[in-house]
Design a protein around this motif. Structure first.
Motif, PDB file in Angstrom:
ATOM      1  N   SER A 195     -22.424 -55.225  27.873  1.00 31.65           N
ATOM      2  CA  SER A 195     -23.427 -54.171  27.740  1.00 31.65           C
ATOM      3  C   SER A 195     -24.206 -54.735  26.564  1.00 31.65           C
ATOM      4  O   SER A 195     -23.843 -55.251  25.811  1.00 31.65           O
ATOM      5  CB  SER A 195     -22.746 -52.778  27.870  1.00 31.65           C
ATOM      6  N   ALA A 196     -25.408 -53.891  26.723  1.00 31.40           N
ATOM      7  CA  ALA A 196     -26.281 -53.993  25.575  1.00 31.40           C
ATOM      8  C   ALA A 196     -25.698 -53.251  24.454  1.00 31.40           C
ATOM      9  O   ALA A 196     -24.974 -52.221  24.610  1.00 31.40           O
ATOM     10  CB  ALA A 196     -27.757 -53.707  25.849  1.00 31.40           C
ATOM     11  N   THR A 233     -20.221 -45.224  32.802  1.00 34.05           N
ATOM     12  CA  THR A 233     -20.474 -44.266  33.683  1.00 34.05           C
ATOM     13  C   THR A 233     -20.855 -44.384  35.143  1.00 34.05           C
ATOM     14  O   THR A 233     -20.340 -43.891  35.940  1.00 34.05           O
ATOM     15  CB  THR A 233     -21.551 -43.235  32.868  1.00 34.05           C
ATOM     16  N   ALA A 234     -21.759 -45.093  35.232  1.00 32.17           N
ATOM     17  CA  ALA A 234     -22.294 -45.695  36.603  1.00 32.17           C
ATOM     18  C   ALA A 234     -21.072 -46.393  37.475  1.00 32.17           C
ATOM     19  O   ALA A 234     -20.914 -45.983  38.544  1.00 32.17           O
ATOM     20  CB  ALA A 234     -23.484 -46.657  36.501  1.00 32.17           C
ATOM     21  N   ILE A 235     -20.392 -47.181  36.743  1.00 34.17           N
ATOM     22  CA  ILE A 235     -19.325 -47.897  37.362  1.00 34.17           C
ATOM     23  C   ILE A 235     -18.320 -46.753  37.716  1.00 34.17           C
ATOM     24  O   ILE A 235     -17.939 -46.851  39.183  1.00 34.17           O
ATOM     25  CB  ILE A 235     -18.536 -48.762  36.484  1.00 34.17           C
ATOM     26  N   ARG A 278     -24.576 -49.466  24.596  1.00 36.36           N
ATOM     27  CA  ARG A 278     -24.746 -48.813  25.903  1.00 36.36           C
ATOM     28  C   ARG A 278     -23.584 -48.834  26.929  1.00 36.36           C
ATOM     29  O   ARG A 278     -23.669 -48.552  27.901  1.00 36.36           O
ATOM     30  CB  ARG A 278     -25.953 -49.629  26.512  1.00 36.36           C
ATOM     31  N   ALA A 327     -22.857 -45.517  28.981  1.00 30.79           N
ATOM     32  CA  ALA A 327     -23.618 -45.601  30.034  1.00 30.79           C
ATOM     33  C   ALA A 327     -23.365 -46.541  31.217  1.00 30.79           C
ATOM     34  O   ALA A 327     -23.250 -46.148  32.448  1.00 30.79           O
ATOM     35  CB  ALA A 327     -25.144 -45.873  29.498  1.00 30.79           C
ATOM     36  N   VAL A 328     -23.234 -47.504  30.867  1.00 31.59           N
ATOM     37  CA  VAL A 328     -22.817 -48.689  31.767  1.00 31.59           C
ATOM     38  C   VAL A 328     -21.317 -48.365  32.508  1.00 31.59           C
ATOM     39  O   VAL A 328     -21.260 -48.127  33.901  1.00 31.59           O
ATOM     40  CB  VAL A 328     -22.556 -50.046  31.220  1.00 31.59           C
ATOM     41  N   ALA A 351     -25.997 -41.821  21.014  1.00 31.89           N
ATOM     42  CA  ALA A 351     -26.758 -40.824  22.398  1.00 31.89           C
ATOM     43  C   ALA A 351     -25.736 -41.008  23.537  1.00 31.89           C
ATOM     44  O   ALA A 351     -25.378 -40.121  24.059  1.00 31.89           O
ATOM     45  CB  ALA A 351     -28.110 -41.042  22.519  1.00 31.89           C
ATOM     46  N   GLU A 352     -25.719 -42.371  23.899  1.00 31.12           N
ATOM     47  CA  GLU A 352     -24.678 -42.678  25.148  1.00 31.12           C
ATOM     48  C   GLU A 352     -23.398 -41.971  24.932  1.00 31.12           C
ATOM     49  O   GLU A 352     -22.932 -41.486  25.741  1.00 31.12           O
ATOM     50  CB  GLU A 352     -24.775 -44.081  25.249  1.00 31.12           C
ATOM     51  N   HIS A 356     -23.490 -37.924  25.256  1.00 30.21           N
ATOM     52  CA  HIS A 356     -23.615 -37.479  26.388  1.00 30.21           C
ATOM     53  C   HIS A 356     -22.733 -37.929  27.580  1.00 30.21           C
ATOM     54  O   HIS A 356     -22.232 -37.214  28.467  1.00 30.21           O
ATOM     55  CB  HIS A 356     -24.939 -37.921  26.656  1.00 30.21           C
ATOM     56  N   ALA A 357     -22.134 -39.284  27.517  1.00 31.61           N
ATOM     57  CA  ALA A 357     -21.084 -39.641  28.435  1.00 31.61           C
ATOM     58  C   ALA A 357     -19.784 -38.712  28.028  1.00 31.61           C
ATOM     59  O   ALA A 357     -19.268 -38.292  29.115  1.00 31.61           O
ATOM     60  CB  ALA A 357     -20.560 -41.029  28.116  1.00 31.61           C
TER      61      ALA A 357
END
Ligand SMILES: Cc1ncc(C[n+]2csc(CCOP(=O)(O)OP(=O)(O)O)c2C)c(N)n1
Ligand code: SF4
Lengths: 356, 242
Positions: free
Chosen positions: B67-68, B77-79, B71, B74-75, B103-104, B107-108
């Motif tokens: 991941s960047a 979360t989607a998976i 991030r 965030a990655v 932030a990621e 919020h996750a």
């Protein structure tokens, strides 16, 4: 609003893009609000779940594009949308998606810039979309619809192209296309989303060696080798995927080049001038990358005195690709406004009368 | 004869690039052991960070996404949302999780994603050459705080675990360390608990691991381990926060 007889609905460009994506099999959407594309995010929040997919309002554009990276990496059709300042933030993720060779669709409904700019339609992100945007040597395929129906129809092409090339595809629209309401003939018989095999996807390594989605190449020469593979892919896209719509070009002495919303105003100018007996035509690039250079080569080969006029809602971005495409074999003039200003039909006609 | 130890199946048999005494290599092994013991290797989708552990997938033998920088959650979360049947974890350093990815992270955690997070706190940026991290101790010398971190200009060490523990949606936060055998065993059981939480659908679980970076602390491995125990645990007390 639905017309029962001909299956047409009245819908905004933003919503048509959202519905087009869902009908194309998009099952993941993450976004962050920004005008003038908020209807798209709202539409997804309302409809994605029903379609069996996942909607997330992310905490930022950076997070949203990273979510798309994750979603695509585990094998799903994924999309995000935003408008200019938000798309600047997404560039990190777009570069990573291009590098990891993941399919994804990114919608940019452009607004005035630079900086916070304003929320009026503009086309000033052409360079950003077609010349890289993020870091590294990469290209996104860039599609520019010019009306609501085309915005809907292009979504299945966008997802197919993304899967076919394992590459990000950008839908480059603007605030005008996003907001305008037009009748849409949604496919009465929904176009079946094409299925692509994704043996590289992260699904858990049951019965196969582990998969890795990555873009890091430290070993000596490995990154250059990988970049050459990417370049080969971009050459193939350039060869095979150029698209444009044309009108009145066979006998034209001057051809207007315009894309997206701007092309509709240009079309008005062409029709008016034709009524006056002026031999004016129109080329509307549908793919902005690859730019449809072949048609320019063909035309300038046939007609040595052909003239072009690029009209844009920006201060001269696409015109550079027109100039490259004619490679000195025709004169190319430019008319552009931005930041809320939009070249009018009258301005275009005045400019053309000045040229010829 | 009973076999009491073997090379974890989830760990590839390759030589390490990590420095001598680095916590990452120990932690990679612990994660692999836990995954083997829970028999979830074929369900795992890991998300690697940017930092010294960027090539975690060179060591782990299961599906993994890069991941960047920052991030990862965030990655993940989607998976996890798309593949709830898979077991998804992120592995992140303090620069990744507590600076660029704040932030990621927040919020996750606040969304209560049902993922597992391994947070490696070595109080410094390893990969880029020993610069100050959000977790750098007051007075600690780094490449960008050569006279020691001064709270007047650089603020105080950021206590991410304490912050996350205040969030309603966060279910499990524990701070552990890998400076001696007893604590390594504790670390392993915390990691196991964090994975079990995901398997049982409990929700967001994070294990913060105090971990040595002998190279950029400028200490031999044994001294670095002692520094974790003597200095780091003062600022970052061990134990369950939630
Ligand atoms: C966007 C971005 N900014 C900066 C970097 C450079 N960078 C790589 S690793 C790193 C810090 C890593 O520190 P940490 O997460 O604590 O991991 P460690 O190496 O200490 O294990 C930085 C700043 C990067 N790769 N990407
Ligand atoms: S620099 Fe520090 S964190 Fe990185 S491998 Fe070496 S000891 Fe480990």
């Amino acid at each position: 609003m639905e017309d029962k007889n001909n299956n047409k609905i009245l819908i905004s460009g933003n919503e048509a893009i959202a519905q087009g994506a869902i009908d194309a099999g998009c099952r993941f959407y993450a976004g962050y609000p920004i005008t003038p594309q908020n209807e798209l995010t709202a539409y997804m929040s309302e409809h994605m779940k029903q379609a069996g997919g996942v909607f997330i309002q992310a905490e930022s554009e950076i997070s949203a594009i990273s979510m798309v990276y994750g979603a695509s990496g585990c094998g799903f059709r994924a999309m995000t949308s935003s408008s200019s300042p938000g798309v600047s933030l997404k560039q990190e993720g777009i570069s990573y998606i291009a590098a990891a060779q993941l399919p994804a669709v990114i919608v940019n409904m452009m607004r005035g810039g630079p900086g916070l700019g304003n929320i009026a339609p503009a086309q000033s992100d052409y360079f950003q979309a077609t010349k890289g945007g993020g870091h590294g040597d990469f290209h996104c395929l860039v599609l520019a619809p010019s009306n609501v129906q085309e915005a809907y129809d292009l979504m299945s092409d966008a997802f197919d192209l993304a899967d076919k090339y394992r590459n990000p595809v950008i839908i480059l629209g603007d605030g005008m296309l996003g907001q305008v309401m037009e009748p849409l003939e949604a496919k009465s018989e929904k176009r079946k989303a094409k299925k692509f095999k994704k043996p590289w996807a992260l699904t858990g390594c049951k019965g196969r060696p582990a998969n890795v989605v990555k873009s890091f190449y430290m070993a000596d020469g490995a990154l250059e080798k990988f970049n050459l593979i990417l370049q080969k892919k971009y050459r193939s896209m350039r060869q095979k995927e150029q698209r444009c719509a044309v009108s009145f070009i066979s006998d034209a002495k001057l051809i207007i080049v315009a894309y997206g919303s701007m092309a509709r105003i240009a079309e008005g100018a062409v029709n008016t001038l034709r009524e006056q007996g002026k031999k004016v035509g129109l080329i509307r690039p549908v793919t902005l990358w690859p730019f449809p250079e072949k048609i320019f080569k063909q035309l300038t080969l046939k007609n040595k005195r052909l003239k072009f006029l690029a009209v844009e809602m920006s201060y001269g971005q696409m015109v550079e690709d027109v100039r490259l495409s004619v490679s000195g074999k025709a004169s190319v003039e430019f008319l552009g406004r931005a930041g809320g200003g939009i070249p009018t039909e009258e301005e275009i006609i005045k400019k053309i009368k000045k040229i010829c | 004869m009973d076999k009491i130890y073997s090379h974890p199946k989830s760990l590839r048999n390759v030589s390490t690039h990590y420095c001598a005494g680095c916590g990452h290599s120990m932690l990679h092994k612990l994660v692999a052991q836990v995954i083997d013991e829970l028999d979830i290797r074929e369900k795992i989708i890991a998300v690697a960070p940017v930092g010294c552990a960027v090539v975690a997938y060179d060591y782990w033998d299961f599906d993994c996404s890069e991941s960047a920088h920052g991030r990862a959650m965030a990655v993940a979360t989607a998976i996890k949302r798309l593949r709830p049947e898979n077991i998804v974890f992120t592995y992140q350093g303090d620069g990744d999780l507590a600076a660029i990815g704040t932030a990621e992270t927040l919020h996750a955690a606040n969304r209560g994603e049902n993922i597992t997070v391994i947070f490696v706190n070595n109080a410094i940026y390893g990969m880029t050459g020993g610069q100050m991290a959000p977790t750098t101790l007051t007075g600690q010398k780094t490449a960008t705080t050569i006279n020691g971190r001064d709270p007047q200009s650089e603020g105080y060490p950021l206590k991410i675990s304490e912050i996350l523990a205040t969030l309603k949606a966060v279910k499990y936060v524990e701070r552990v360390a890998v400076h001696d055998a007893a604590h390594i065993i504790k670390t392993k059981s915390a990691i196991k608990e964090a994975f079990l939480n995901q398997i049982n659908g409990v929700g967001f679980s994070l294990v913060e691991v105090l971990s040595p970076c002998p190279t950029y602390w400028g200490m031999p491995p044994v001294k670095a381990a002692a520094w974790v125990k003597d200095e780091m645990t003062k600022e970052f007390p061990l134990g369950r926060l939630k």
